[in-house]
Design a protein around this motif. Sequence first.
Motif, PDB file in Angstrom:
ATOM      1  N   GLN B  56       0.806  -1.215   0.000  1.00  0.00           N
ATOM      2  CA  GLN B  56       0.000   0.000   0.000  1.00  0.00           C
ATOM      3  C   GLN B  56       0.849   1.280   0.000  1.00  0.00           C
ATOM      4  OE1 GLN B  56      -3.223   0.086  -0.629  1.00  0.00           O
ATOM      5  NE2 GLN B  56      -2.803   2.278  -0.782  1.00  0.00           N
ATOM      6  N   ASN B  57       1.914   1.309   0.819  1.00  0.00           N
ATOM      7  CA  ASN B  57       2.753   2.509   0.912  1.00  0.00           C
ATOM      8  C   ASN B  57       3.410   2.829  -0.425  1.00  0.00           C
ATOM      9  OD1 ASN B  57       2.254   2.959   3.622  1.00  0.00           O
ATOM     10  ND2 ASN B  57       3.880   1.535   4.245  1.00  0.00           N
ATOM     11  N   TYR B  58       3.834   1.775  -1.129  1.00  0.00           N
ATOM     12  CA  TYR B  58       4.501   1.987  -2.417  1.00  0.00           C
ATOM     13  C   TYR B  58       3.511   2.529  -3.440  1.00  0.00           C
ATOM     14  CZ  TYR B  58       8.614  -0.294  -0.550  1.00  0.00           C
ATOM     15  OH  TYR B  58       9.710  -0.581   0.203  1.00  0.00           O
ATOM     16  N   ILE B  59       2.274   2.015  -3.373  1.00  0.00           N
ATOM     17  CA  ILE B  59       1.244   2.514  -4.292  1.00  0.00           C
ATOM     18  C   ILE B  59       0.967   3.983  -3.985  1.00  0.00           C
ATOM     19  CG2 ILE B  59      -1.160   2.250  -4.996  1.00  0.00           C
ATOM     20  CD1 ILE B  59      -0.771  -0.796  -4.249  1.00  0.00           C
ATOM     21  N   SER B  60       0.843   4.297  -2.697  1.00  0.00           N
ATOM     22  CA  SER B  60       0.589   5.698  -2.316  1.00  0.00           C
ATOM     23  C   SER B  60       1.742   6.605  -2.749  1.00  0.00           C
ATOM     24  CB  SER B  60       0.433   5.827  -0.803  1.00  0.00           C
ATOM     25  OG  SER B  60      -0.565   4.976  -0.341  1.00  0.00           O
ATOM     26  N   ALA B  61       2.972   6.093  -2.634  1.00  0.00           N
ATOM     27  CA  ALA B  61       4.127   6.916  -2.992  1.00  0.00           C
ATOM     28  C   ALA B  61       4.051   7.364  -4.442  1.00  0.00           C
ATOM     29  CB  ALA B  61       5.422   6.145  -2.743  1.00  0.00           C
ATOM     30  N   PHE B  62       3.545   6.489  -5.302  1.00  0.00           N
ATOM     31  CA  PHE B  62       3.499   6.827  -6.730  1.00  0.00           C
ATOM     32  C   PHE B  62       2.196   7.490  -7.140  1.00  0.00           C
ATOM     33  CE2 PHE B  62       6.952   3.647  -7.059  1.00  0.00           C
ATOM     34  CZ  PHE B  62       7.875   4.477  -7.684  1.00  0.00           C
ATOM     35  N   SER B  63       1.264   7.639  -6.207  1.00  0.00           N
ATOM     36  CA  SER B  63       0.010   8.274  -6.591  1.00  0.00           C
ATOM     37  C   SER B  63       0.236   9.763  -6.828  1.00  0.00           C
ATOM     38  CB  SER B  63      -1.041   8.066  -5.496  1.00  0.00           C
ATOM     39  OG  SER B  63      -0.754   8.918  -4.413  1.00  0.00           O
ATOM     40  N   GLY B  64      -0.658  10.343  -7.588  1.00  0.00           N
ATOM     41  CA  GLY B  64      -0.476  11.699  -8.098  1.00  0.00           C
ATOM     42  C   GLY B  64      -0.177  12.761  -7.060  1.00  0.00           C
ATOM     43  N   ASP B  65      -0.864  12.712  -5.905  1.00  0.00           N
ATOM     44  CA  ASP B  65      -0.731  13.834  -4.984  1.00  0.00           C
ATOM     45  C   ASP B  65       0.366  13.640  -3.944  1.00  0.00           C
ATOM     46  OD1 ASP B  65      -1.964  11.785  -3.720  1.00  0.00           O
ATOM     47  OD2 ASP B  65      -3.340  13.036  -2.556  1.00  0.00           O
ATOM     48  N   SER B  66       1.170  12.580  -4.063  1.00  0.00           N
ATOM     49  CA  SER B  66       2.211  12.382  -3.062  1.00  0.00           C
ATOM     50  C   SER B  66       3.416  13.279  -3.315  1.00  0.00           C
ATOM     51  CB  SER B  66       2.649  10.918  -3.028  1.00  0.00           C
ATOM     52  OG  SER B  66       3.739  10.707  -3.898  1.00  0.00           O
ATOM     53  N   GLY B  67       3.527  13.787  -4.531  1.00  0.00           N
ATOM     54  CA  GLY B  67       4.628  14.700  -4.836  1.00  0.00           C
ATOM     55  C   GLY B  67       5.917  13.994  -5.194  1.00  0.00           C
ATOM     56  N   PHE B  68       5.930  12.664  -5.058  1.00  0.00           N
ATOM     57  CA  PHE B  68       7.170  11.920  -5.249  1.00  0.00           C
ATOM     58  C   PHE B  68       7.638  11.954  -6.701  1.00  0.00           C
ATOM     59  CE2 PHE B  68       9.579   7.822  -5.440  1.00  0.00           C
ATOM     60  CZ  PHE B  68      10.576   8.188  -4.558  1.00  0.00           C
ATOM     61  N   LEU B  69       6.721  11.741  -7.620  1.00  0.00           N
ATOM     62  CA  LEU B  69       7.112  11.716  -9.033  1.00  0.00           C
ATOM     63  C   LEU B  69       7.580  13.094  -9.496  1.00  0.00           C
ATOM     64  CD1 LEU B  69       4.512   9.294 -10.647  1.00  0.00           C
ATOM     65  CD2 LEU B  69       6.962   8.944 -10.298  1.00  0.00           C
ATOM     66  N   ASP B  70       6.888  14.149  -9.009  1.00  0.00           N
ATOM     67  CA  ASP B  70       7.333  15.508  -9.340  1.00  0.00           C
ATOM     68  C   ASP B  70       8.747  15.743  -8.823  1.00  0.00           C
ATOM     69  OD1 ASP B  70       4.810  15.981 -10.371  1.00  0.00           O
ATOM     70  OD2 ASP B  70       4.033  16.643  -8.413  1.00  0.00           O
ATOM     71  N   ALA B  71       8.978  15.295  -7.577  1.00  0.00           N
ATOM     72  CA  ALA B  71      10.302  15.477  -6.981  1.00  0.00           C
ATOM     73  C   ALA B  71      11.352  14.686  -7.753  1.00  0.00           C
ATOM     74  CB  ALA B  71      10.294  15.049  -5.512  1.00  0.00           C
ATOM     75  N   LEU B  72      10.968  13.480  -8.193  1.00  0.00           N
ATOM     76  CA  LEU B  72      11.900  12.646  -8.958  1.00  0.00           C
ATOM     77  C   LEU B  72      12.280  13.345 -10.264  1.00  0.00           C
ATOM     78  CD1 LEU B  72      13.364   9.917  -9.355  1.00  0.00           C
ATOM     79  CD2 LEU B  72      11.292   9.040 -10.392  1.00  0.00           C
ATOM     80  N   LEU B  73      11.278  13.881 -10.931  1.00  0.00           N
ATOM     81  CA  LEU B  73      11.512  14.568 -12.194  1.00  0.00           C
ATOM     82  C   LEU B  73      12.409  15.785 -11.996  1.00  0.00           C
ATOM     83  CD1 LEU B  73      10.272  13.841 -14.964  1.00  0.00           C
ATOM     84  CD2 LEU B  73       8.847  15.877 -14.705  1.00  0.00           C
ATOM     85  N   PHE B  74      12.082  16.574 -10.961  1.00  0.00           N
ATOM     86  CA  PHE B  74      12.868  17.764 -10.643  1.00  0.00           C
ATOM     87  C   PHE B  74      14.312  17.365 -10.346  1.00  0.00           C
ATOM     88  CE2 PHE B  74      14.480  21.146  -7.931  1.00  0.00           C
ATOM     89  CZ  PHE B  74      13.910  22.296  -8.459  1.00  0.00           C
ATOM     90  N   THR B  75      14.472  16.295  -9.568  1.00  0.00           N
ATOM     91  CA  THR B  75      15.807  15.848  -9.177  1.00  0.00           C
ATOM     92  C   THR B  75      16.625  15.382 -10.374  1.00  0.00           C
ATOM     93  OG1 THR B  75      14.855  15.107  -7.090  1.00  0.00           O
ATOM     94  CG2 THR B  75      17.067  14.351  -7.584  1.00  0.00           C
ATOM     95  N   VAL B  76      15.992  14.596 -11.252  1.00  0.00           N
ATOM     96  CA  VAL B  76      16.707  14.087 -12.422  1.00  0.00           C
ATOM     97  C   VAL B  76      17.148  15.247 -13.319  1.00  0.00           C
ATOM     98  CG1 VAL B  76      16.450  12.755 -14.554  1.00  0.00           C
ATOM     99  CG2 VAL B  76      15.618  11.823 -12.390  1.00  0.00           C
ATOM    100  N   ARG B  77      16.215  16.179 -13.548  1.00  0.00           N
ATOM    101  CA  ARG B  77      16.535  17.325 -14.404  1.00  0.00           C
ATOM    102  C   ARG B  77      17.677  18.134 -13.794  1.00  0.00           C
ATOM    103  NH1 ARG B  77      14.097  22.428 -16.309  1.00  0.00           N
ATOM    104  NH2 ARG B  77      12.996  22.718 -14.358  1.00  0.00           N
ATOM    105  N   PHE B  78      17.559  18.380 -12.493  1.00  0.00           N
ATOM    106  CA  PHE B  78      18.596  19.132 -11.793  1.00  0.00           C
ATOM    107  C   PHE B  78      19.940  18.411 -11.857  1.00  0.00           C
ATOM    108  CE2 PHE B  78      20.950  19.206  -7.756  1.00  0.00           C
ATOM    109  CZ  PHE B  78      21.412  20.506  -7.786  1.00  0.00           C
ATOM    110  N   THR B  79      19.913  17.093 -11.648  1.00  0.00           N
ATOM    111  CA  THR B  79      21.157  16.317 -11.633  1.00  0.00           C
ATOM    112  C   THR B  79      21.842  16.373 -12.996  1.00  0.00           C
ATOM    113  OG1 THR B  79      20.206  14.842  -9.984  1.00  0.00           O
ATOM    114  CG2 THR B  79      22.134  14.042 -11.150  1.00  0.00           C
ATOM    115  N   VAL B  80      21.062  16.212 -14.062  1.00  0.00           N
ATOM    116  CA  VAL B  80      21.648  16.233 -15.402  1.00  0.00           C
ATOM    117  C   VAL B  80      22.277  17.593 -15.676  1.00  0.00           C
ATOM    118  CG1 VAL B  80      21.125  16.164 -17.869  1.00  0.00           C
ATOM    119  CG2 VAL B  80      20.113  14.471 -16.325  1.00  0.00           C
ATOM    120  N   VAL B  81      21.519  18.667 -15.428  1.00  0.00           N
ATOM    121  CA  VAL B  81      22.026  20.012 -15.737  1.00  0.00           C
ATOM    122  C   VAL B  81      23.272  20.325 -14.910  1.00  0.00           C
ATOM    123  CG1 VAL B  81      21.513  22.483 -15.646  1.00  0.00           C
ATOM    124  CG2 VAL B  81      19.790  20.888 -16.460  1.00  0.00           C
TER     125      VAL B  81
END
Lengths: 280, 289
Positions: B56-81
């Motif tokens: 359940q926790n893993y499903i919640s982590a990837f759900s839209g409003d958890s912010g995790f995917l946004d943070a992942l995207l931000f982090t990847v973009r930041f890391t590459v740049v």
Amino acid sequence: MTVRIKKAMLNILFYSVVIFAAAAFIAPIIIVFYNSFKGRLYITSSPFSLPDTETFSGIQNYINGVRRTGFFSAFGYSFFITVLSVAVIVLLCSMTAWYLVRQRGKLSKGIYYAFVFSMIVPFQMVMFTMSKVANILGLDNPLGIVIIYLGFGSGLSVFMFYGFAKSIPMEIEEAATIDGCGPISMFFKVIFPMLRPIATTVAILNAMWIWNDYLLPYLVIGNNYRTIPIAVQYLEGGYGSRDIGALMALLVLSVIPIVIFYLAAQKQIVKGVVAGAVKG
Amino acid sequence: MGKHRQGYFPKKYFFVFLLPTLLAFAVSFVIPFILGIYLSFTEFTTVTDGRWVGLQNYISAFSGDSGFLDALLFTVRFTVVSTVTVNVIAFFLALALTRGKKGTNFFRTVFFMPNLIGGIVLGYIWQLIINGVLSYFGVDITYSAEYGFWGLVILTNWQLIGYMMIIYIAGINNIPGEIVEAAKIDGASPFGMLRYITIPTVMPSVTICLFLTLTNSFKMFDQNLALTGGAPGRESSMLALDIYKTFYGRVGEEGVGQAKAVIFFVIVALIALIQLRLTDRNKKDGKKR
């Protein structure tokens, strides 16, 4: 003639690029420094202008900052925790590494790989559980946190000592044994002196990390004991009105010990950091 | 004598040499690590009251409003740049500072220094500078996540360029003088020297620096907390900050926080494995030559 002109041009290009870059590197610290002597309203309204008779506020920011955060006790805690942790890490991890090198067997190998493995685990993975465990065991004080730092620092430290200890020739130890040396006196008289160069590196890497560490001490002892990074964050994240003047003063006070340490031990620091990077 | 003997030490020395470190290691790492994996499958508020909830926790982590995917995207973009910018600038500074010009040592000292300053202090130093510039436009760094993003990139460059530069300098200084001489006699152009001599021989340093910048950027926390605190909203939160806020910002989300932390660990471990592979291959290539 043209060669000389070309050379001169290249020199001018080199110095203008490098000096520009150096200025960009120093400027932020200089700006924070002179802002720390300005009244707080002037810092937000005109952050880049130098203090003048109207905006100059003497050391008022320093008084406010030190008072609101207890900066000097924070310095004391940071100093105490860093020095003691580094001493414990260097002593115990070098002993452990030598033991693991000499005591062959599956168990030794397994323990060594566990230490290596811990290096790649990010802090967030264990931060919640670790701070609870530390709390349950009563390690949530400036002395207890040294044990936590020993545990967290042991990965990199054992790894580095291990690589170095492996290269110590067995013959030296055999000769010492014949002379009647037991393991403990052998370690202090023979082994540790040979590990000295890597011990300096390990000490510097751990000192830099522990001195600047924020989240670990915040979670473990932050409520009762503030280290310097916690004091800085407390001032900003804390309650009450934002005092940017006090913040500037604290930033300056936090950077000063680092600059002194750097200028005093620059060679060892640079060497240590490079060695740590290449191994890690 | 003794080389293949297992019991190098009499048994009691285990307690002197190994046990203290091992106990500290168990308390601060091994136990919390295992507990952390277990708790990521439970609902809990403290480490002793976990109630099994499966994935359940893993499903919640990837759900839209958890912010995790946004943070992942931000982090990847930041890391590459930041990985690209830090390494390009550090490499050229290293080239400039290995020509034996006057003042070289002074410049190296200056460029390296920010690396010693802690993340929290760095964050507030740059908050002043960036907010100062943005104040001319009537906004501050929390106005848009893009400002936070570029603020973090600038800060990271300031912090890491000197460090990477030092490693590149060590690599460049390792180039054998005879090779440089031979190339000069053969009439190699400066660009040719760079392309065919400097870059190939410092390749191991490049691998080291790329991964150092990559992991440093990917795991960044202090700087993020101090510079923007994730604002506006949590749009400029990187993974580490997002995990922290899930744990301590919202009540009852500890399980989700721990699940996010496990995912974070798996990604970081994968990066480390790739690095190990590449470094091993570099070493083997080196031996072949």
